[in-house]
Design a protein around this motif. Structure first.
Motif, PDB file in Angstrom:
ATOM      1  N   PRO A  77       5.046   0.211   6.659  1.00  0.00           N
ATOM      2  CA  PRO A  77       3.658   0.047   7.129  1.00  0.00           C
ATOM      3  C   PRO A  77       2.678  -0.284   5.998  1.00  0.00           C
ATOM      4  O   PRO A  77       1.559  -0.742   6.262  1.00  0.00           O
ATOM      5  N   GLY A  78       3.086  -0.072   4.743  1.00  0.00           N
ATOM      6  CA  GLY A  78       2.194  -0.378   3.634  1.00  0.00           C
ATOM      7  C   GLY A  78       2.146  -1.860   3.296  1.00  0.00           C
ATOM      8  O   GLY A  78       1.297  -2.300   2.525  1.00  0.00           O
ATOM      9  N   ARG A  79       3.064  -2.637   3.860  1.00  0.00           N
ATOM     10  CA  ARG A  79       3.041  -4.081   3.552  1.00  0.00           C
ATOM     11  C   ARG A  79       1.775  -4.704   4.108  1.00  0.00           C
ATOM     12  O   ARG A  79       1.344  -4.383   5.218  1.00  0.00           O
ATOM     13  N   LEU A  80       1.173  -5.601   3.328  1.00  0.00           N
ATOM     14  CA  LEU A  80      -0.089  -6.199   3.749  1.00  0.00           C
ATOM     15  C   LEU A  80       0.186  -7.361   4.696  1.00  0.00           C
ATOM     16  O   LEU A  80       1.112  -8.140   4.463  1.00  0.00           O
ATOM     17  N   PRO A  81      -0.603  -7.475   5.751  1.00  0.00           N
ATOM     18  CA  PRO A  81      -0.444  -8.642   6.621  1.00  0.00           C
ATOM     19  C   PRO A  81      -0.891  -9.882   5.861  1.00  0.00           C
ATOM     20  O   PRO A  81      -1.787  -9.800   5.030  1.00  0.00           O
ATOM     21  N   PRO A  82      -0.249 -11.029   6.123  1.00  0.00           N
ATOM     22  CA  PRO A  82      -0.708 -12.239   5.408  1.00  0.00           C
ATOM     23  C   PRO A  82      -2.117 -12.621   5.862  1.00  0.00           C
ATOM     24  O   PRO A  82      -2.435 -12.545   7.051  1.00  0.00           O
ATOM     25  N   GLY A  87      -3.727 -12.347  -1.223  1.00  0.00           N
ATOM     26  CA  GLY A  87      -3.926 -12.559   0.205  1.00  0.00           C
ATOM     27  C   GLY A  87      -2.709 -12.151   1.020  1.00  0.00           C
ATOM     28  O   GLY A  87      -2.465 -12.690   2.094  1.00  0.00           O
ATOM     29  N   ALA A  98      11.973   1.438  -6.851  1.00  0.00           N
ATOM     30  CA  ALA A  98      11.821   2.055  -5.536  1.00  0.00           C
ATOM     31  C   ALA A  98      12.251   1.034  -4.480  1.00  0.00           C
ATOM     32  O   ALA A  98      12.507  -0.130  -4.797  1.00  0.00           O
ATOM     33  N   ARG A  99      12.347   1.485  -3.241  1.00  0.00           N
ATOM     34  CA  ARG A  99      12.735   0.560  -2.162  1.00  0.00           C
ATOM     35  C   ARG A  99      11.584   0.437  -1.174  1.00  0.00           C
ATOM     36  O   ARG A  99      10.957   1.429  -0.816  1.00  0.00           O
ATOM     37  N   VAL A 100      11.327  -0.773  -0.734  1.00  0.00           N
ATOM     38  CA  VAL A 100      10.339  -0.986   0.325  1.00  0.00           C
ATOM     39  C   VAL A 100      11.043  -1.713   1.455  1.00  0.00           C
ATOM     40  O   VAL A 100      11.614  -2.789   1.244  1.00  0.00           O
ATOM     41  N   ALA A 107      11.208  -2.389  -5.742  1.00  0.00           N
ATOM     42  CA  ALA A 107       9.769  -2.336  -6.009  1.00  0.00           C
ATOM     43  C   ALA A 107       9.455  -1.513  -7.243  1.00  0.00           C
ATOM     44  O   ALA A 107      10.129  -0.530  -7.550  1.00  0.00           O
ATOM     45  N   GLY A 125      13.103  -6.235  -1.691  1.00  0.00           N
ATOM     46  CA  GLY A 125      12.601  -4.912  -1.331  1.00  0.00           C
ATOM     47  C   GLY A 125      12.619  -3.944  -2.500  1.00  0.00           C
ATOM     48  O   GLY A 125      12.103  -2.838  -2.389  1.00  0.00           O
ATOM     49  N   ARG A 131       0.827  -1.210   0.000  1.00  0.00           N
ATOM     50  CA  ARG A 131       0.000   0.000   0.000  1.00  0.00           C
ATOM     51  C   ARG A 131       0.857   1.253   0.000  1.00  0.00           C
ATOM     52  O   ARG A 131       1.920   1.277   0.620  1.00  0.00           O
ATOM     53  N   LEU A 162      -9.551  -8.630   3.117  1.00  0.00           N
ATOM     54  CA  LEU A 162      -9.548  -7.578   2.097  1.00  0.00           C
ATOM     55  C   LEU A 162     -10.283  -6.335   2.605  1.00  0.00           C
ATOM     56  O   LEU A 162      -9.880  -5.199   2.328  1.00  0.00           O
ATOM     57  N   VAL A 178      -8.065  -4.243   4.350  1.00  0.00           N
ATOM     58  CA  VAL A 178      -7.061  -3.571   3.510  1.00  0.00           C
ATOM     59  C   VAL A 178      -7.604  -2.252   2.968  1.00  0.00           C
ATOM     60  O   VAL A 178      -6.890  -1.267   2.864  1.00  0.00           O
ATOM     61  N   SER A 179      -8.889  -2.215   2.635  1.00  0.00           N
ATOM     62  CA  SER A 179      -9.451  -1.008   2.044  1.00  0.00           C
ATOM     63  C   SER A 179     -10.609  -0.484   2.891  1.00  0.00           C
ATOM     64  O   SER A 179     -11.546  -1.211   3.174  1.00  0.00           O
TER      65      SER A 179
END
Lengths: 451, 483
Positions: free
Chosen positions: B72-77, A410, B65-67, A392, A390, A379, B152, B155-156
């Motif tokens: 914090p934008g990474r989605l939880p599994p 998921g 880009a680098r993540v 992206a 990492g 996000r 989901l 997520v939104s």
């Protein structure tokens, strides 16, 4: 050369194959309603290995007294004819009939006279190009025609260049007030000059000045147009692959090299529909498992109809492809088999390095397929697709938020195929952790000038 | 391009853009360092050529880009979904239903929910969007979105409504107080299936809420809560005004000056005549006093209470209202015979509480109740009209027996029967769909052999039956896709 075979003739279609032909959701809905066996007093099909090509036909009782007669020819790219007045193609009767057939409720038989006649005519038309030599009857006349066209294009491009020059000399600051009319007349002159593809591109520029960073975008577009006009003037001095690229970008026709088809197991990475003048275009990206070669199948159809889609996203097809001289454009020559398969992917660095290489061969390229393995959607503004290190790829604004792709993932690492564009990544398909492929079927919005 | 090659510095590019904006007639063309030299006599073409070089290098020089791992934008599994996805054909059907018919979509959700199946992940955004547009449908769809759907929705933010339907969020009074009025109402509503006596203080607080909608839902929930202080107060009061003397029910509405009743009910200032105010307070009291307070007073069990009350139509109606408000199927069962007997003579079922009372019963009981009444309907003259008044209360899917009876009546009904169209309409969504061939056949025979002067009425009825058969056939296909 044998006529192209698009699928194993003994194979009965699945309902999914049928619905892929539906021009829009409403015609699909109408077809579901029409697909009741009771309405189809007559229905039959001819297997592909029984002499004639694979075909399905039927009579559907409608509101009138006379039933609608519909016949579908599946020997090559699907084509159908129906006596109903619908202007959609295929109409709901053809779709309904195919659906009934896919559900095993149509029996084999001999086509009635009205169907047999039409099928025979199509068959004859298919045989003809194969029976005659591929070369035109009078090669000298054809060469002269082509030469005349190239000259007209050159005149059109010279005019375009002059116009670009004037824009930059007087300053782009006036561009937002220029309006649709002026670009349209520039485009119209390019149409007259038979540089149709370039004309569509120029027409699409009218939307650029409404974007926030329009000065940079407009200069980019104008400078790339100038690069094209300059390259066309020097086309005789360019190496062959670049010359072919320039000719294709201008809109001069090319043909696939049928003499040297490339056989490979081609991963069908994804597809994307785009507006192309008055018609709807569809491009399908493939990548060879052995050759590593990228192929783009392009087809067009009038609005409301579905461009031909000979291969299914998420499969790997063992096929012979014949390539045009530029843009990785290819056509299907023969299909030997297909199966569901997940393509191998790379990291984000490699994906962008591939893109750079594609630009080196074709600086006007605005979409190149990338496959990222073990990728996660992240996000943000914009959303990102991150590889395990990492690194992206930012997503295009018009693809955010990528909720369908995120839902399929998921939150787990997945394989994602997409198009890298100057505006970011456009995801095309996602392989769920269980291997199921979901085609996202994006559509390029009109007037965004490619980037 | 190798990764270490120089990319175009940003100011080079912006210098070119500035010059292009002003125009080369008034501004000289920048000669950016790091670009191959371009010599042109015409400054405008020189600018364009330099810009082309810079533009292509900008495009080609893009780096990822680098993540960071803790971004914090990474989605939880998502937790694994143990429920199976619906079959492919059912998923295709769902996709075609999403923009269409509400009852069909709800039936689809029921079919999936009954089998413990969930929507395929790629359809979740469309399903969640559809559920956001319609509250009841949202609740039905919430049962089939599975673990992945709830993930989901987190997520939104556009699908926050799902949390209310699935009770995934932790409920605390503090959190509830901090919400806006609409969310306070929605959160209370979502508590309904989880209500316990411990909620009484929360609901009492909500009864004093600024928002009338919050007060309304709080009142409705309080009425469903057993063993409350409020209930005991109301019961005591109610029994003062409705009593049994010598086997007959006596009703004495509270005096207007009596402060206890409006205080206990939380009623605001009354308007109307003295008599109207007294009546209104009495019926509000009976509606909210726990129904069990009449046991041992008006009768030993609900049946006896219903029999005693049947001499007083308003009391009977109010007790029926109480059964609906307090969600008491046992009382609904007891009150229905007296209520229905009185109403069916006047054909006012739709406007009475009988409709809502039937709805309180479990589906099997609803069908059994309707079947019993339906058997008394003769399929002849105006049979469809008579049957309609019974079965239109039964909004759940009809049992095979009930479906057969309705089919018999529809097939045998006279062309002039005015209830036929409405009965067919009610059957569209509730009749067992496998009856479609019978209805289709009846539509054909209704028309009879072709003649020069077709009977207009017969044609109209045949059209109604054909429409019903078509709807049933569609639903039948839909059901089969789950097997």
């Amino acid at each position: 050369m044998a006529p192209p075979r698009f699928r194993d003739v003994s194979e009965r279609w699945t309902p999914d194959d049928v619905w892929a032909l539906a021009p829009d959701a409403s015609s699909r809905k109408a077809a579901v309603k029409t697909a009741k066996p009771a309405s189809w007093a007559l229905r039959g099909f001819r297997a592909g290995d029984s002499g004639g090509g694979l075909a399905v036909w039927g009579e559907c009782s409608g509101s009138g007294s006379k039933p609608y007669q519909v016949v579908v020819d599946l020997a090559a790219a699907p084509a159908s004819r129906c006596s109903c007045p619908s202007r959609k193609f295929p109409c709901k009767h053809a779709l309904a009939l195919l659906y009934l057939w896919s559900e095993n409720t149509v029996d084999p038989g001999d086509p009635p006279e009205w169907a047999a006649e039409w099928l025979a005519r199509r068959e004859a038309a298919r045989e003809r190009p194969a029976a005659e030599p591929a070369a035109p009857a009078d090669p000298e006349a054809a060469a002269r025609r082509l030469e005349r066209r190239e000259e007209r294009v050159a005149e059109g491009l010279a005019e375009l260049e002059l116009w670009l020059r004037d824009q930059v000399e007087s300053g782009l600051a006036g561009a937002p007030g220029m309006g649709y009319g002026e670009l349209d007349s520039v485009a119209a002159r390019l149409v007259d000059a038979q540089a149709g593809r370039l004309a569509d591109h120029v027409r699409g520029l009218s939307g650029v000045t409404s974007l926030p960073d329009w000065p940079a975008r407009l200069l980019t577009e104008y400078s790339l147009l100038r690069l094209l006009t300059a390259a066309y003037q020097r086309r005789e001095h360019l190496p062959e692959p670049m010359r072919a690229t320039v000719r294709a970008r201008v809109g001069l026709p090319s043909s696939p090299d049928l003499s040297a088809p490339v056989r490979d197991t081609w991963h069908v990475l994804g597809r994307c529909d785009f507006p192309a003048g008055q018609v709807r275009g569809r491009r399908i990206w493939l990548r060879g498992a052995t050759t590593g070669r990228t192929a783009m199948m392009v087809s067009f159809a009038p609005q409301g109809q579905v461009p031909e889609t000979p291969v299914r996203v998420g499969t790997a097809v063992d096929a012979d492809l014949a390539f045009h001289p530029a843009e990785s454009r290819a056509v299907l020559v023969a299909l030997h088999g297909d199966s569901a398969a997940e393509p191998p992917g790379t990291g984000a660095d490699t994906a962008l390095a591939d893109w750079s290489a594609a630009l080196a061969a074709d600086p006007w390229c605005t979409a190149w397929p990338v496959v990222v393995a073990d990728a996660e959607f992240v996000r943000g503004t914009p959303w990102l697709l991150a590889d395990p290190t990492g690194a992206a790829l930012p997503l295009r604004q018009d693809c955010c938020p990528p909720l369908t792709a995120a839902a399929v993932s998921g939150g787990a690492p997945v394989t994602v195929a997409g198009e890298w564009t100057p505006g970011g990544l456009r995801p095309l398909s996602v392989w769920a952790p269980d291997g199921r492929c979901v085609s996202l079927d994006p559509r390029v919005p009109a007037g965004a000038a490619g980037a | 391009m190798p990764p270490d090659s120089p990319t175009v510095p940003a100011d080079t590019w912006s210098d070119l853009v500035s010059a292009a904006l002003v125009g080369t007639a008034r501004r000289s063309v920048p000669e950016p360092a790091g670009l191959p030299e371009v010599r042109r006599d015409d400054p405008a073409l020189a600018l364009l050529d330099r810009a082309a070089l810079a533009a292509v290098r900008l495009r080609a020089g893009r780096v990822p880009a680098r993540v960071e791992p803790d971004d914090p934008g990474r989605l939880p599994p998502a937790a694994p979904d143990t429920a199976p996805a619906v079959p492919a054909a059912a998923a295709r059907r769902l996709a075609s239903l999403l923009e269409g018919d509400l009852p069909l979509l709800r039936e689809w959700a029921d079919l999936a929910a009954r089998r413990g199946m969930v929507v395929p992940t790629d359809l979740l955004p469309a399903v969640l969007n559809r559920g956001a547009r319609d509250h009841d449908l949202g609740r039905a769809l919430a049962r089939v979105v599975g673990e992945r759907g709830r993930w989901l929705a987190a997520v939104s933010s556009r699908w926050a409504y799902l949390e209310r339907h699935t009770h995934t969020g932790e409920f605390t009074v503090e959190k509830w107080r901090a919400q806006g009025a609409e969310n306070r109402r929605a959160l209370l509503e979502a508590r309904e299936p989880l209500l316990s006596p411990a909620d009484e203080s929360l609901l009492e607080e909500a009864m004093a809420d600024r928002s009338s909608r919050v007060r309304g839902i709080a009142l409705a929930l309080l009425a469903q809560l057993p063993d409350t202080e409020r209930g005991r107060r109301l019961a005591d009061l109610a029994r003062r005004h409705v009593t049994l003397r010598d086997g007959a029910v006596e009703i004495s509405p509270p005096e207007v000056a009596d402060p206890d009743v409006p205080a206990a009910l939380g009623l605001s200032a009354a308007t109307g005549t003295r008599e109207e105010i007294r009546e209104e307070r009495l019926w509000a009291l009976v509606t909210h006093a726990p129904l069990d307070c009449w046991l041992g007073r008006l009768g030993a069990d609900p049946d006896e209470v219903a029999a005693a009350a049947s001499a007083h139509p308003e009391l009977l109606d109010t007790l029926a209202n109480a059964a609906v408000v307090q969600r008491r199927p046992d009382w609904a069962r007891a009150l229905l015979p007296a209520l229905f007997q009185r109403l069916s003579r006047r054909h006012h079922v739709r406007s009475s509480r009988a409709h809502a009372l039937v709805g309180l019963l479990p589906p099997d009981d609803q069908c059994a109740w309707a079947l019993e009444h339906a058997k008394q309907v003769s399929p002849g003259t105006r049979g469809a009209t008579a049957l309609l008044s019974v079965v239109e209360c039964v909004e759940c899917p009809w049992s095979p027996d009930l479906g057969q009876i309705v089919a018999d009546v529809l097939i045998g009904a006279e062309n002039s029967d005015s209830g036929l169209a409405a009965l067919a309409h009610a059957a569209e969504t509730r009749m067992p769909p496998e009856l479609h061939p019978r209805i289709a056949e009846a539509a054909r025979t209704r028309l009879g052999p072709p003649s020069d002067q077709p009977d207009r009425d017969a044609q109209r009825v045949a059209e109604i039956l054909r429409g019903l058969a078509e709807k049933l056939r569609f639903r039948h296909e839909m059901h089969k896709e789950f097997h």
